[in-house]
Design a protein around this motif. Sequence first.
Motif, PDB file in Angstrom:
ATOM      1  N   ASN A  24      -7.141   7.740  -1.247  1.00  0.00           N
ATOM      2  CA  ASN A  24      -5.715   8.381  -1.660  1.00  0.00           C
ATOM      3  C   ASN A  24      -4.749   7.491  -1.540  1.00  0.00           C
ATOM      4  O   ASN A  24      -3.659   7.827  -1.053  1.00  0.00           O
ATOM      5  CB  ASN A  24      -5.504   9.654  -0.845  1.00  0.00           C
ATOM      6  CG  ASN A  24      -4.963  10.742  -1.687  1.00  0.00           C
ATOM      7  OD1 ASN A  24      -5.422  10.866  -3.031  1.00  0.00           O
ATOM      8  ND2 ASN A  24      -4.292  11.868  -1.289  1.00  0.00           N
ATOM      9  N   THR A  25      -4.851   6.159  -2.012  1.00  0.00           N
ATOM     10  CA  THR A  25      -3.983   5.037  -1.671  1.00  0.00           C
ATOM     11  C   THR A  25      -3.811   4.348  -2.959  1.00  0.00           C
ATOM     12  O   THR A  25      -4.894   4.183  -3.679  1.00  0.00           O
ATOM     13  CB  THR A  25      -4.629   4.096  -0.586  1.00  0.00           C
ATOM     14  OG1 THR A  25      -4.569   5.052   0.871  1.00  0.00           O
ATOM     15  CG2 THR A  25      -3.431   2.968  -0.259  1.00  0.00           C
ATOM     16  N   LEU A  26      -2.688   3.956  -2.951  1.00  0.00           N
ATOM     17  CA  LEU A  26      -2.227   3.336  -4.212  1.00  0.00           C
ATOM     18  C   LEU A  26      -1.743   1.688  -3.737  1.00  0.00           C
ATOM     19  O   LEU A  26      -1.187   1.642  -2.668  1.00  0.00           O
ATOM     20  CB  LEU A  26      -0.950   3.684  -4.906  1.00  0.00           C
ATOM     21  CG  LEU A  26      -0.293   3.036  -6.189  1.00  0.00           C
ATOM     22  CD1 LEU A  26      -1.429   3.131  -7.348  1.00  0.00           C
ATOM     23  CD2 LEU A  26       1.003   3.400  -6.554  1.00  0.00           C
ATOM     24  N   TYR A  27      -2.274   0.598  -4.430  1.00  0.00           N
ATOM     25  CA  TYR A  27      -1.886  -0.512  -4.020  1.00  0.00           C
ATOM     26  C   TYR A  27      -1.087  -1.621  -5.041  1.00  0.00           C
ATOM     27  O   TYR A  27      -1.082  -1.063  -6.469  1.00  0.00           O
ATOM     28  CB  TYR A  27      -3.189  -1.576  -3.823  1.00  0.00           C
ATOM     29  CG  TYR A  27      -3.978  -0.747  -2.817  1.00  0.00           C
ATOM     30  CD1 TYR A  27      -5.170   0.109  -3.249  1.00  0.00           C
ATOM     31  CD2 TYR A  27      -3.887  -1.011  -1.419  1.00  0.00           C
ATOM     32  CE1 TYR A  27      -6.103   0.866  -2.311  1.00  0.00           C
ATOM     33  CE2 TYR A  27      -4.725  -0.537  -0.531  1.00  0.00           C
ATOM     34  CZ  TYR A  27      -5.525   0.397  -0.847  1.00  0.00           C
ATOM     35  OH  TYR A  27      -6.406   0.983   0.099  1.00  0.00           O
ATOM     36  N   SER A  69      -3.515  -1.019  -8.500  1.00  0.00           N
ATOM     37  CA  SER A  69      -4.802  -0.311  -8.206  1.00  0.00           C
ATOM     38  C   SER A  69      -4.694   1.010  -7.530  1.00  0.00           C
ATOM     39  O   SER A  69      -3.740   0.901  -6.838  1.00  0.00           O
ATOM     40  CB  SER A  69      -5.824  -1.303  -7.911  1.00  0.00           C
ATOM     41  OG  SER A  69      -5.632  -1.758  -6.746  1.00  0.00           O
ATOM     42  N   LYS A  70      -5.630   1.567  -7.475  1.00  0.00           N
ATOM     43  CA  LYS A  70      -5.716   2.815  -6.454  1.00  0.00           C
ATOM     44  C   LYS A  70      -7.227   3.267  -5.882  1.00  0.00           C
ATOM     45  O   LYS A  70      -8.246   2.670  -6.654  1.00  0.00           O
ATOM     46  CB  LYS A  70      -5.185   4.016  -7.104  1.00  0.00           C
ATOM     47  CG  LYS A  70      -5.863   4.445  -8.283  1.00  0.00           C
ATOM     48  CD  LYS A  70      -5.057   6.005  -8.627  1.00  0.00           C
ATOM     49  CE  LYS A  70      -5.800   6.325 -10.021  1.00  0.00           C
ATOM     50  NZ  LYS A  70      -5.124   7.846 -10.555  1.00  0.00           N
ATOM     51  N   SER A  91       1.131  -1.312  -0.129  1.00  0.00           N
ATOM     52  CA  SER A  91      -0.039  -0.010  -0.106  1.00  0.00           C
ATOM     53  C   SER A  91       0.960   1.204  -0.085  1.00  0.00           C
ATOM     54  O   SER A  91       1.904   1.140   0.594  1.00  0.00           O
ATOM     55  CB  SER A  91      -0.927   0.074   1.240  1.00  0.00           C
ATOM     56  OG  SER A  91      -1.798  -1.067   1.303  1.00  0.00           O
ATOM     57  N   CYS A  92       0.340   2.281  -0.648  1.00  0.00           N
ATOM     58  CA  CYS A  92       1.257   3.643  -0.684  1.00  0.00           C
ATOM     59  C   CYS A  92      -0.003   4.639  -0.215  1.00  0.00           C
ATOM     60  O   CYS A  92      -0.635   4.851  -1.120  1.00  0.00           O
ATOM     61  CB  CYS A  92       1.781   3.569  -1.993  1.00  0.00           C
ATOM     62  SG  CYS A  92       2.413   5.450  -2.313  1.00  0.00           S
ATOM     63  N   ALA A  93       0.244   5.250   0.939  1.00  0.00           N
ATOM     64  CA  ALA A  93      -0.843   6.173   1.243  1.00  0.00           C
ATOM     65  C   ALA A  93      -0.027   7.725   0.957  1.00  0.00           C
ATOM     66  O   ALA A  93       1.043   7.802   1.391  1.00  0.00           O
ATOM     67  CB  ALA A  93      -0.862   5.998   2.649  1.00  0.00           C
ATOM     68  N   THR A 130      -3.859  15.033  -4.502  1.00  0.00           N
ATOM     69  CA  THR A 130      -4.867  14.031  -4.794  1.00  0.00           C
ATOM     70  C   THR A 130      -4.527  13.050  -5.985  1.00  0.00           C
ATOM     71  O   THR A 130      -3.933  13.515  -7.022  1.00  0.00           O
ATOM     72  CB  THR A 130      -6.178  14.707  -5.283  1.00  0.00           C
ATOM     73  OG1 THR A 130      -6.622  15.618  -4.207  1.00  0.00           O
ATOM     74  CG2 THR A 130      -7.349  13.689  -5.799  1.00  0.00           C
ATOM     75  N   LEU A 131      -4.348  11.764  -5.529  1.00  0.00           N
ATOM     76  CA  LEU A 131      -3.764  10.849  -6.477  1.00  0.00           C
ATOM     77  C   LEU A 131      -4.343  10.742  -7.703  1.00  0.00           C
ATOM     78  O   LEU A 131      -3.682  10.504  -8.647  1.00  0.00           O
ATOM     79  CB  LEU A 131      -3.775   9.314  -5.765  1.00  0.00           C
ATOM     80  CG  LEU A 131      -2.975   9.076  -4.576  1.00  0.00           C
ATOM     81  CD1 LEU A 131      -3.069   7.524  -4.352  1.00  0.00           C
ATOM     82  CD2 LEU A 131      -1.537   9.610  -4.792  1.00  0.00           C
TER      83      LEU A 131
END
Length: 123
Positions: free
Chosen positions: A76-79, A70-71, A21-23, A28-29
């Motif tokens: 606001n998190t990337l996976y 995915s996001k 995960s990437c917070a 704004t992603l």
Amino acid sequence: QVQLVESGGGSVQAGGSLTLSCAASGATLSNYCMGWFRQPPGMEREGVAAIERDGRISYLSDVKGRFSISKDNAKNTLYLQMNSLNPEDTAMYYCAADCPDGMGLYPTLYNYYGQGTQVTVSS
């Protein structure tokens, strides 16, 4: 200022799975090209997966069919879902944001990087 914080790394046996995960904060992603990169010890950083601003997704050929990016814009998190891991996937994994359109897998073209999370796969 964009800040990215990765989590979810760890040690697994070959064939196992991990989800990174990437917070993000400070941005704004959905407004950015986002990517995952990895760097094994003594080697150069390489692009693993990326989502362009228009939603196009690209993968490193070695991970196609095993990894999924995915996001969640609401969080606001990337996976990065990683399945069928093998020892060659062992590396420090980094999340990155903000790249030129169409350049999602080019590590030197991103403006923001997280600190990374270690993934170790044993045979």
